[in-house]
Design a protein around this motif. Sequence first.
Motif, PDB file in Angstrom:
ATOM      1  N   THR A 133       0.876  -1.225  -0.053  1.00  0.00           N
ATOM      2  CA  THR A 133       0.104  -0.030   0.032  1.00  0.00           C
ATOM      3  C   THR A 133       0.853   1.323  -0.112  1.00  0.00           C
ATOM      4  OG1 THR A 133      -1.615  -0.930   1.249  1.00  0.00           O
ATOM      5  CG2 THR A 133      -1.934   1.284   1.151  1.00  0.00           C
ATOM      6  N   ARG A 134       1.904   1.383   0.722  1.00  0.00           N
ATOM      7  CA  ARG A 134       2.835   2.450   0.869  1.00  0.00           C
ATOM      8  C   ARG A 134       3.595   2.714  -0.392  1.00  0.00           C
ATOM      9  NH1 ARG A 134       6.601   2.531   5.921  1.00  0.00           N
ATOM     10  NH2 ARG A 134       6.723   4.915   5.265  1.00  0.00           N
ATOM     11  N   LEU A 135       4.115   1.725  -1.016  1.00  0.00           N
ATOM     12  CA  LEU A 135       4.655   1.906  -2.471  1.00  0.00           C
ATOM     13  C   LEU A 135       3.481   2.395  -3.452  1.00  0.00           C
ATOM     14  CD1 LEU A 135       7.014   1.734  -4.236  1.00  0.00           C
ATOM     15  CD2 LEU A 135       6.705  -0.669  -4.496  1.00  0.00           C
ATOM     16  N   TYR A 136       2.318   1.778  -3.513  1.00  0.00           N
ATOM     17  CA  TYR A 136       1.415   2.298  -4.397  1.00  0.00           C
ATOM     18  C   TYR A 136       0.900   3.818  -4.208  1.00  0.00           C
ATOM     19  CZ  TYR A 136      -2.884   2.455  -6.996  1.00  0.00           C
ATOM     20  OH  TYR A 136      -3.740   2.690  -8.281  1.00  0.00           O
ATOM     21  N   ARG A 137       0.823   4.260  -3.138  1.00  0.00           N
ATOM     22  CA  ARG A 137       0.611   5.513  -2.671  1.00  0.00           C
ATOM     23  C   ARG A 137       1.710   6.431  -3.070  1.00  0.00           C
ATOM     24  NH1 ARG A 137      -2.213   4.585   3.189  1.00  0.00           N
ATOM     25  NH2 ARG A 137      -4.124   4.093   2.349  1.00  0.00           N
ATOM     26  N   LEU A 138       2.951   6.013  -2.986  1.00  0.00           N
ATOM     27  CA  LEU A 138       4.172   6.678  -3.360  1.00  0.00           C
ATOM     28  C   LEU A 138       4.270   6.915  -4.753  1.00  0.00           C
ATOM     29  CD1 LEU A 138       7.118   7.807  -2.882  1.00  0.00           C
ATOM     30  CD2 LEU A 138       8.083   5.511  -3.229  1.00  0.00           C
ATOM     31  N   LEU A 139       3.971   5.799  -5.714  1.00  0.00           N
ATOM     32  CA  LEU A 139       3.910   5.997  -6.961  1.00  0.00           C
ATOM     33  C   LEU A 139       3.007   6.953  -7.339  1.00  0.00           C
ATOM     34  CD1 LEU A 139       4.489   4.881  -9.855  1.00  0.00           C
ATOM     35  CD2 LEU A 139       2.896   3.186  -9.711  1.00  0.00           C
ATOM     36  N   ARG A 140       1.797   6.814  -6.871  1.00  0.00           N
ATOM     37  CA  ARG A 140       0.728   7.834  -7.248  1.00  0.00           C
ATOM     38  C   ARG A 140       1.352   9.409  -6.942  1.00  0.00           C
ATOM     39  NH1 ARG A 140      -1.237   6.427 -11.469  1.00  0.00           N
ATOM     40  NH2 ARG A 140      -2.065   8.554 -11.218  1.00  0.00           N
ATOM     41  N   ALA A 141       1.607   9.769  -5.766  1.00  0.00           N
ATOM     42  CA  ALA A 141       1.894  10.615  -5.207  1.00  0.00           C
ATOM     43  C   ALA A 141       3.182  11.543  -6.393  1.00  0.00           C
ATOM     44  CB  ALA A 141       2.596  10.764  -3.778  1.00  0.00           C
ATOM     45  N   THR A 142       4.090  10.291  -6.669  1.00  0.00           N
ATOM     46  CA  THR A 142       5.108  10.976  -7.424  1.00  0.00           C
ATOM     47  C   THR A 142       4.763  11.360  -8.860  1.00  0.00           C
ATOM     48  OG1 THR A 142       6.797   9.417  -6.366  1.00  0.00           O
ATOM     49  CG2 THR A 142       7.375  10.371  -8.202  1.00  0.00           C
ATOM     50  N   ILE A 143       3.822  10.458  -9.264  1.00  0.00           N
ATOM     51  CA  ILE A 143       3.303  10.912 -10.748  1.00  0.00           C
ATOM     52  C   ILE A 143       2.710  12.069 -10.836  1.00  0.00           C
ATOM     53  CG2 ILE A 143       1.676  10.161 -12.219  1.00  0.00           C
ATOM     54  CD1 ILE A 143       2.342   7.113 -11.957  1.00  0.00           C
ATOM     55  N   GLU A 144       1.809  12.359  -9.713  1.00  0.00           N
ATOM     56  CA  GLU A 144       1.136  13.696  -9.660  1.00  0.00           C
ATOM     57  C   GLU A 144       1.968  14.734  -9.485  1.00  0.00           C
ATOM     58  OE1 GLU A 144      -2.018  13.971 -10.193  1.00  0.00           O
ATOM     59  OE2 GLU A 144      -1.807  11.586 -10.659  1.00  0.00           O
ATOM     60  N   ALA A 145       3.064  14.656  -8.839  1.00  0.00           N
ATOM     61  CA  ALA A 145       4.174  15.773  -8.633  1.00  0.00           C
ATOM     62  C   ALA A 145       5.169  15.958  -9.868  1.00  0.00           C
ATOM     63  CB  ALA A 145       5.112  15.371  -7.507  1.00  0.00           C
ATOM     64  N   LEU A 146       5.150  15.313 -10.870  1.00  0.00           N
ATOM     65  CA  LEU A 146       5.939  15.475 -11.918  1.00  0.00           C
ATOM     66  C   LEU A 146       5.393  16.645 -12.610  1.00  0.00           C
ATOM     67  CD1 LEU A 146       6.271  11.939 -13.402  1.00  0.00           C
ATOM     68  CD2 LEU A 146       8.021  13.231 -12.301  1.00  0.00           C
ATOM     69  N   ASP A 147       6.440  17.664 -12.913  1.00  0.00           N
ATOM     70  CA  ASP A 147       6.041  19.097 -13.698  1.00  0.00           C
ATOM     71  C   ASP A 147       7.506  19.362 -14.028  1.00  0.00           C
ATOM     72  OD1 ASP A 147       6.111  21.735 -13.748  1.00  0.00           O
ATOM     73  OD2 ASP A 147       3.841  21.478 -12.948  1.00  0.00           O
ATOM     74  N   VAL A 148       7.436  19.809 -15.356  1.00  0.00           N
ATOM     75  CA  VAL A 148       8.825  20.212 -16.109  1.00  0.00           C
ATOM     76  C   VAL A 148       9.319  21.713 -15.293  1.00  0.00           C
ATOM     77  CG1 VAL A 148       7.712  21.924 -17.728  1.00  0.00           C
ATOM     78  CG2 VAL A 148       9.876  20.747 -18.249  1.00  0.00           C
ATOM     79  N   ASP A 149       8.643  22.384 -14.613  1.00  0.00           N
ATOM     80  CA  ASP A 149       9.089  23.509 -13.786  1.00  0.00           C
ATOM     81  C   ASP A 149       9.611  23.209 -12.456  1.00  0.00           C
ATOM     82  OD1 ASP A 149       8.573  25.116 -16.006  1.00  0.00           O
ATOM     83  OD2 ASP A 149       6.620  25.312 -15.420  1.00  0.00           O
ATOM     84  N   ALA A 150       9.354  21.846 -11.969  1.00  0.00           N
ATOM     85  CA  ALA A 150       9.601  21.641 -10.738  1.00  0.00           C
ATOM     86  C   ALA A 150      10.738  20.449 -10.417  1.00  0.00           C
ATOM     87  CB  ALA A 150       8.634  21.030  -9.756  1.00  0.00           C
ATOM     88  N   SER A 151      11.681  20.381 -11.584  1.00  0.00           N
ATOM     89  CA  SER A 151      12.774  19.429 -11.581  1.00  0.00           C
ATOM     90  C   SER A 151      12.485  17.977 -11.756  1.00  0.00           C
ATOM     91  CB  SER A 151      13.632  19.907 -10.410  1.00  0.00           C
ATOM     92  OG  SER A 151      14.938  18.808 -10.407  1.00  0.00           O
ATOM     93  N   PRO A 152      12.084  17.543 -12.847  1.00  0.00           N
ATOM     94  CA  PRO A 152      11.729  16.036 -12.845  1.00  0.00           C
ATOM     95  C   PRO A 152      12.898  15.188 -12.201  1.00  0.00           C
ATOM     96  CG  PRO A 152      11.119  16.908 -14.953  1.00  0.00           C
ATOM     97  CD  PRO A 152      11.888  18.068 -14.047  1.00  0.00           C
ATOM     98  N   GLU A 153      14.191  15.422 -12.351  1.00  0.00           N
ATOM     99  CA  GLU A 153      15.133  14.926 -11.761  1.00  0.00           C
ATOM    100  C   GLU A 153      15.288  14.728 -10.163  1.00  0.00           C
ATOM    101  OE1 GLU A 153      20.275  14.366 -11.746  1.00  0.00           O
ATOM    102  OE2 GLU A 153      19.123  16.267 -12.675  1.00  0.00           O
ATOM    103  N   THR A 154      14.705  15.864  -9.401  1.00  0.00           N
ATOM    104  CA  THR A 154      14.420  15.752  -8.134  1.00  0.00           C
ATOM    105  C   THR A 154      13.497  14.665  -7.722  1.00  0.00           C
ATOM    106  OG1 THR A 154      15.193  18.182  -7.976  1.00  0.00           O
ATOM    107  CG2 THR A 154      13.779  16.970  -5.993  1.00  0.00           C
ATOM    108  N   LYS A 155      12.284  14.531  -8.517  1.00  0.00           N
ATOM    109  CA  LYS A 155      11.269  13.756  -8.248  1.00  0.00           C
ATOM    110  C   LYS A 155      11.939  12.165  -8.629  1.00  0.00           C
ATOM    111  CE  LYS A 155       8.658  16.835  -7.555  1.00  0.00           C
ATOM    112  NZ  LYS A 155       9.314  18.044  -7.855  1.00  0.00           N
ATOM    113  N   ALA A 156      12.648  12.103  -9.344  1.00  0.00           N
ATOM    114  CA  ALA A 156      13.261  10.755  -9.645  1.00  0.00           C
ATOM    115  C   ALA A 156      14.039  10.175  -8.404  1.00  0.00           C
ATOM    116  CB  ALA A 156      14.103  10.662 -10.864  1.00  0.00           C
ATOM    117  N   ARG A 157      14.973  11.047  -8.209  1.00  0.00           N
ATOM    118  CA  ARG A 157      15.931  10.717  -7.070  1.00  0.00           C
ATOM    119  C   ARG A 157      15.047  10.454  -5.625  1.00  0.00           C
ATOM    120  NH1 ARG A 157      18.450  11.531 -10.886  1.00  0.00           N
ATOM    121  NH2 ARG A 157      17.820   9.443 -10.896  1.00  0.00           N
TER     122      ARG A 157
END
Length: 240
Positions: A112-136
Amino acid sequence: MPVRRALATVLRTYKVGEADKIVVFFTLPYGKLRGMARAARRMRSRFGGSLEIGTEVELTFFEKESRELVSVDRCDIVRSRFSELGEPILASTLGYVTDLVDQFVLEREANTRLYRLLRATIEALDVDASPETKARYFEAWLLRLVGFYPRRKTCPSCGRAFTDEGARYLLTEQRLECQRCLDSGILLSPKALQYLEVMWKTAPKAMAPPETEDVLRELGSFHYRLMQEQLEKDLKSHQV
């Protein structure tokens, strides 16, 4: 065959025959499932755009005990960012995080925790907010949730705080110590370790880039070594 329903995220798809697809789903209640979506590649397919990578769907499927693949009946879109993430860097980052889940999650192992992490990360992806930061961020939390991330804050040999002078990690022994007590292994700078402490306390959407890009490069290299050690192979999506 009983009908089952589950909230799921599409991780990847494979072409089969002339019109079908095998779809890898990460579901909230059942973990990772592989399903056959008949006629999914036809122009007037009932699945429409619901099988795009990263899309969250309400999955309806059938399964038999003797079959490895479930039969996909319906996929009703819950959340999709496909049209927003068409920019190449965002698209490749999305493909990378879904590939990591596919590589690290075992079949039918709910997390469950990993599922929520995946969804939160996908929703956070934004070209103006450093995709590399989200990947790390995603790499660090994924490795932590599956039990492969070293989490000590102080040296077990001398008690020094790692964020003061940095640390070294010895892959062969999975050992993390300060630089004074360990003279070999992967170097982690104080800035990288301090940034990690921020990661553990911050949601992905609120995660700001570090002051210098060196921190992201350092963590990216460290995470990749950890992932290689566990998967025993390279990741093509990481190269992209």
